[in-house]
Structure formats: structure tokens, C-alpha cells
Design an enzyme around this catalytic site. Structure first.
Site, mmCIF file in Angstrom:
data_model
loop_
_atom_site.group_PDB
_atom_site.id
_atom_site.type_symbol
_atom_site.label_atom_id
_atom_site.label_comp_id
_atom_site.label_asym_id
_atom_site.label_seq_id
_atom_site.Cartn_x
_atom_site.Cartn_y
_atom_site.Cartn_z
ATOM 1 N N ARG A 1 0.846 -1.202 0.000
ATOM 2 C CA ARG A 1 0.000 0.000 0.000
ATOM 3 C C ARG A 1 0.877 1.247 0.000
ATOM 4 O O ARG A 1 0.565 2.257 -0.618
ATOM 5 C CB ARG A 1 -0.960 0.001 1.209
ATOM 6 C CG ARG A 1 -1.689 1.330 1.353
ATOM 7 C CD ARG A 1 -2.958 1.318 2.183
ATOM 8 N NE ARG A 1 -2.973 0.458 3.325
ATOM 9 C CZ ARG A 1 -2.329 0.689 4.490
ATOM 10 N NH1 ARG A 1 -1.599 1.778 4.647
ATOM 11 N NH2 ARG A 1 -2.417 -0.170 5.481
ATOM 12 N N TYR B 1 -13.892 17.996 -16.460
ATOM 13 C CA TYR B 1 -14.510 16.688 -16.643
ATOM 14 C C TYR B 1 -15.674 16.547 -15.642
ATOM 15 O O TYR B 1 -15.527 16.918 -14.474
ATOM 16 C CB TYR B 1 -13.440 15.611 -16.442
ATOM 17 C CG TYR B 1 -14.000 14.236 -16.222
ATOM 18 C CD1 TYR B 1 -14.787 13.622 -17.190
ATOM 19 C CD2 TYR B 1 -13.750 13.534 -15.046
ATOM 20 C CE1 TYR B 1 -15.316 12.363 -16.986
ATOM 21 C CE2 TYR B 1 -14.261 12.275 -14.836
ATOM 22 C CZ TYR B 1 -15.049 11.699 -15.808
ATOM 23 O OH TYR B 1 -15.572 10.460 -15.597
ATOM 24 N N ASP C 1 -4.623 19.606 -15.155
ATOM 25 C CA ASP C 1 -4.984 18.273 -15.630
ATOM 26 C C ASP C 1 -4.471 18.185 -17.069
ATOM 27 O O ASP C 1 -4.989 18.855 -17.967
ATOM 28 C CB ASP C 1 -6.510 18.099 -15.554
ATOM 29 C CG ASP C 1 -6.961 16.711 -15.987
ATOM 30 O OD1 ASP C 1 -6.303 16.112 -16.854
ATOM 31 O OD2 ASP C 1 -7.989 16.239 -15.465
ATOM 32 N N LYS D 1 -6.322 7.269 -20.108
ATOM 33 C CA LYS D 1 -6.511 7.809 -21.459
ATOM 34 C C LYS D 1 -5.249 7.622 -22.314
ATOM 35 O O LYS D 1 -4.827 6.512 -22.517
ATOM 36 C CB LYS D 1 -6.941 9.268 -21.337
ATOM 37 C CG LYS D 1 -8.096 9.476 -20.326
ATOM 38 C CD LYS D 1 -9.349 8.808 -20.801
ATOM 39 C CE LYS D 1 -10.545 8.773 -19.881
ATOM 40 N NZ LYS D 1 -10.581 9.299 -18.579
HETATM 41 C C1 PLP Z 1 -9.714 15.284 -18.305
HETATM 42 C C2 PLP Z 1 -10.058 14.176 -17.354
HETATM 43 N N1 PLP Z 1 -9.571 14.213 -16.100
HETATM 44 C C3 PLP Z 1 -9.861 13.237 -15.193
HETATM 45 C C4 PLP Z 1 -10.669 12.172 -15.525
HETATM 46 C C5 PLP Z 1 -10.970 11.097 -14.506
HETATM 47 O O1 PLP Z 1 -10.164 9.984 -14.771
HETATM 48 P P1 PLP Z 1 -10.586 8.467 -14.490
HETATM 49 O O2 PLP Z 1 -11.742 8.147 -15.382
HETATM 50 O O3 PLP Z 1 -9.337 7.712 -14.801
HETATM 51 O O4 PLP Z 1 -10.957 8.400 -13.055
HETATM 52 C C6 PLP Z 1 -11.199 12.087 -16.828
HETATM 53 C C7 PLP Z 1 -12.067 10.975 -17.205
HETATM 54 O O5 PLP Z 1 -12.645 10.943 -18.261
HETATM 55 C C8 PLP Z 1 -10.878 13.123 -17.763
HETATM 56 O O6 PLP Z 1 -11.363 13.096 -19.013
#
Ligand code: PLP
Length: 377
Positions: free
Chosen positions: A46, A98, A170, A195
Site C-alpha cells: 500500500r 470533466y 490536468d 486515457k
Molecule cells: C480530463 C479528465 N480528467 C480526469 C478524468 C478522470 O479519470 P478516471 O476516469 O481515470 O478516473 C477524466 C475521465 O474521463 C478526464 O477526461
């Protein structure tokens, strides 16, 4: 070493026990120590695991930070970032994040007496005006998901720093192949590695990179305490995906430009949201701070009937959530990724019932265009 070689070789460490050129999957929870006063360097998975550590060191190198942290999902990484806030703190957030990030803020963090102001990330005056003495974080995606707004990272970081706040970027859409936020003044870079970094629509993961030792201590504490560190097999899969990141991003970029141009000339398409168009409001900033425009675009069509026709008739392209993988995916943010965003906020952003998002894959671009053409007509 150039970036394209760095992704292939990672940190360049072979397995010390066998010389294996691939990082082994250390599928273990615990580690045997030689004696009471000696540690083998790991205690409990962990807290840390050698496969996860290899991924964390690799992403730290690629983002030009000092410390990386690997989480089970992008949202788990988001949770760790927002846990920097204490009751009474305030954060400024891009109004086009998101939907899951928005839901996390609205449903969870708002209960902890943390305050949030949502602003247009392209409007520096609005960001400056939103700053308060208790602002601790400024959080942006750039380009934004799904309306492809561009935030000026260096200018935002300057404002945040002047107010003693951290800038969080992000970087899911562009990846360090195209954009390195830490070099532009950001303090924290976050990824949904589910992604483009993983790249194959087969593994969930989230990554964080920092270079400030205090921030590194926070995330070290969080990853070991929250228990959301990435499992060894998933860490290995993301490491494997990263090896082809440069090649894939080149193809995503090339294909997306061609698909965007083709869509723009289609009579049923009203508007294409693509940062690589010279008349996109964020084109100039994006050209300055990134070396490409990435594999994402959104578009609106003439009617809801056309939306239905496209989604029901695409053959190779798949109607599915997520993005950044080898296959082209079409998404309907209204009912999928952005269903948690209230109607008023969604409409203000332009996410109507005629709005679709395309994650352009690495297939032959003619097949993508032909598929869209038969579905649109
Ligand atoms: C720009 C962006 N940030 C964060 C996330 C969240 O990631 P996760 O789906 O891996 O939890 C997403 C999910 O689509 C995203 O498109």
C-alpha cells in the site's frame, strides 16, 4: 535522451535480480527484511511497490518533475489533490472540467466547508477577480473537456503564485509529449492515465507529478494512507502503454487535424471545436505552450435526429465513454461524461443535445472519415 527515446526506455533500470529489460510485475503485498536493523527498502505494497515505483519515476521524468504518484484512477488522483484543502479554504476551478471532477467537488468536497468558484479558464481577469485571501488551489484542464477551451498556464500560475495558491493542471488531453505544465509554472500535474498514457482502453489509472518537496510529502502520505495506490499489474500496463506514447500521439495528432477539417466542411456539422484551427480563440496560446493540439475534438450538428443517426450508424467508430485509446470513440457528453453537470452550466458552455465529442484513434484516417460520412448522410 530525447523524449521519444525516454518513453521507450523509461528510467532505464533493468531488474537488479535477473537483468530483465522489462520491469517485472512485483505481485506481492509485503517484503522480507534481512534483520531487525536492516530494511530491503520496501515494507508494504500500500505504501510502495517496485512496479508502481517504476511508473512513478517514469512519469516524473517525462513531466520534468521530481516525484510521481500512481493512483487507481484519475479521480482518485483528483481526490488526493483536493485533500490539500482544509475547512475554510477556497479553490478556483475551470468551469469546463470533466463531469466526474465537477461531481467530486459538488457532492463531496462542498460538504467539508471548502468553497469553490467556477471560472472560464480562458479569462485571466475572471481568475484574478475570483482569488480570495483563502484561495489555496487554482485547478484547470487545458484544453478543456469537452469544449476545448485553452488556459494560459504560465499566466494562471503567475496569478496563483501572487496569491499564495497552487496551480494544478490536468494534462490528460495533451500528455507530456505535447505539453509540460511544470515547466510553465504549474505546481501539480495530474493525469487520467486511463486515457492517452495507457492508450489502449484497457487500464484505469491516475498520475500526479510535482517538484516541490512539501507537495511530494503530502502525496506520499495520501497514497499510503488513502490506499488508492495503483496495483502492480496495472502499473505495468501503463508503463507498457507509455513506451508507444510518442508514436501514438503523432498519429492521433495527424488524424485529428484531418478529421476536424473534413467535419468543418460537412453541411450537417454546425461547429467544430478543435484547438488546431488558426481561428480557435486558444490557438495562439496553445501554439506557445504546447507542441501540438492532440487527439480530441467536439462538434455540433444540425439536429438531435442527426445525433441519433450518427451514434446508431457508426460502424468502426464506437459509441462509448472515455478517450485517448487506439480506437476512435464517439461520446455524447449530455448523457455520458457530463451528465452530472447541471443543465444551466452545461448549456452556458454550449454542451447541448446536438453536441458530440470525438476521441480520434490511430486507425487509417480514411476509414474514420468514411465511417463518419456514411453515418452523417
Ligand atoms: C480530463 C479528465 N480528467 C480526469 C478524468 C478522470 O479519470 P478516471 O476516469 O481515470 O478516473 C477524466 C475521465 O474521463 C478526464 O477526461
Amino acid at each position: 535522451m530525447k523524449f521519444d527515446s525516454q518513453v521507450v526506455h523509461g528510467t532505464g533500470k533493468c531488474d537488479p535480480a535477473t537483468g530483465s529489460i522489462c520491469v517485472p510485475i512485483y505481485q506481492t503485498t509485503t517484503y522480507k527484511h534481512p534483520s531487525l536493523s536492516e530494511s530491503c527498502g520496501y515494507d508494504y505494497s500500500r505504501i510502495q511497490n517496485p512496479t508502481r515505483q517504476a511508473l512513478e519515476e517514469t512519469i516524473a521524468m517525462l513531466e520534468e518533475g521530481t516525484h510521481g504518484f500512481a493512483y487507481t484512477t484519475g479521480l482518485a488522483a483528483d481526490m488526493a489533490v483536493f485533500s490539500l484543502l482544509s475547512a475554510g479554504d477556497h479553490a478556483v476551478i475551470s468551469d469546463d472540467v470533466y463531469g466526474g471532477t465537477y461531481r467530486m467537488i459538488e457532492k463531496i468536497w462542498s460538504r467539508y466547508k471548502v468553497e469553490f468558484t467556477f471560472v472560464d479558464p480562458g479569462n485571466l481577469d475572471a481568475i484574478e477577480a475570483a482569488m480570495r485571501p483563502n484561495t489555496k488551489l487554482v485547478f484547470v484542464e487545458t484544453p478543456t473537456n469537452p469544449t476545448m477551451k485553452v488556459a494560459d498556464i504560465a499566466a494562471i500560475a503567475k496569478i496563483a503564485k501572487a496569491h499564495g495558491a497552487y496551480t494544478v493542471v490536468d494534462n490528460t488531453f495533451l500528455t507530456p509529449y505535447l505539453q509540460k505544465p511544470l515547466n510553465l509554472g504549474a505546481d501539480i500535474v495530474l493525469h487520467s492515465a486511463t486515457k492517452f498514457l495507457g492508450g489502449h482502453h484497457d487500464t484505469m489509472a491516475g498520475l500526479i507529478v510535482v517538484k516541490d518537496p512539501e507537495l511530494a510529502e503530502h502525496f506520499k502520505l495520501m497514497v499510503g494512507t488513502e490506499g488508492a495506490g495503483l496495483a502492480p499489474l496495472d502499473s505495468w500496463l501503463i508503463l507498457r502503454g507509455i513506451k508507444t506514447l510518442a508514436l501514438r500521439m503523432q498519429r492521433h495528432e495527424e488524424n485529428t487535424r484531418k478529421v476536424a477539417e473534413w467535419l468543418r466542411n460537412h453541411p450537417r456539422v454546425e461547429k467544430v471545436y478543435y484547438v488546431g484551427f488558426p481561428d480557435h480563440p486558444g490557438y495562439e496560446i496553445s501554439s506557445r505552450q504546447a507542441s501540438g493540439f492532440g487527439g480530441m475534438l467536439s462538434f455540433t450538428v444540425d439536429s438531435v435526429e442527426t445525433v441519433h443517426r450518427v451514434i446508431e450508424n457508426v460502424k468502426m467508430i464506437m459509441f462509448a465513454e472515455s478517450l485517448g485509446g487506439t480506437e476512435t470513440l464517439i461520446t455524447y457528453p449530455l448523457t455520458q461524461t457530463h451528465a452530472s453537470v447541471p443543465e444551466e452550466a452545461r448549456l452556458k458552455l454550449g454542451i447541448t443535445d446536438r453536441f458530440m465529442r470525438l476521441s480520434v484513434g490511430i486507425e487509417d484516417v480514411q476509414d474514420i472519415i468514411d465511417d463518419l460520412a456514411q453515418a452523417l448522410n
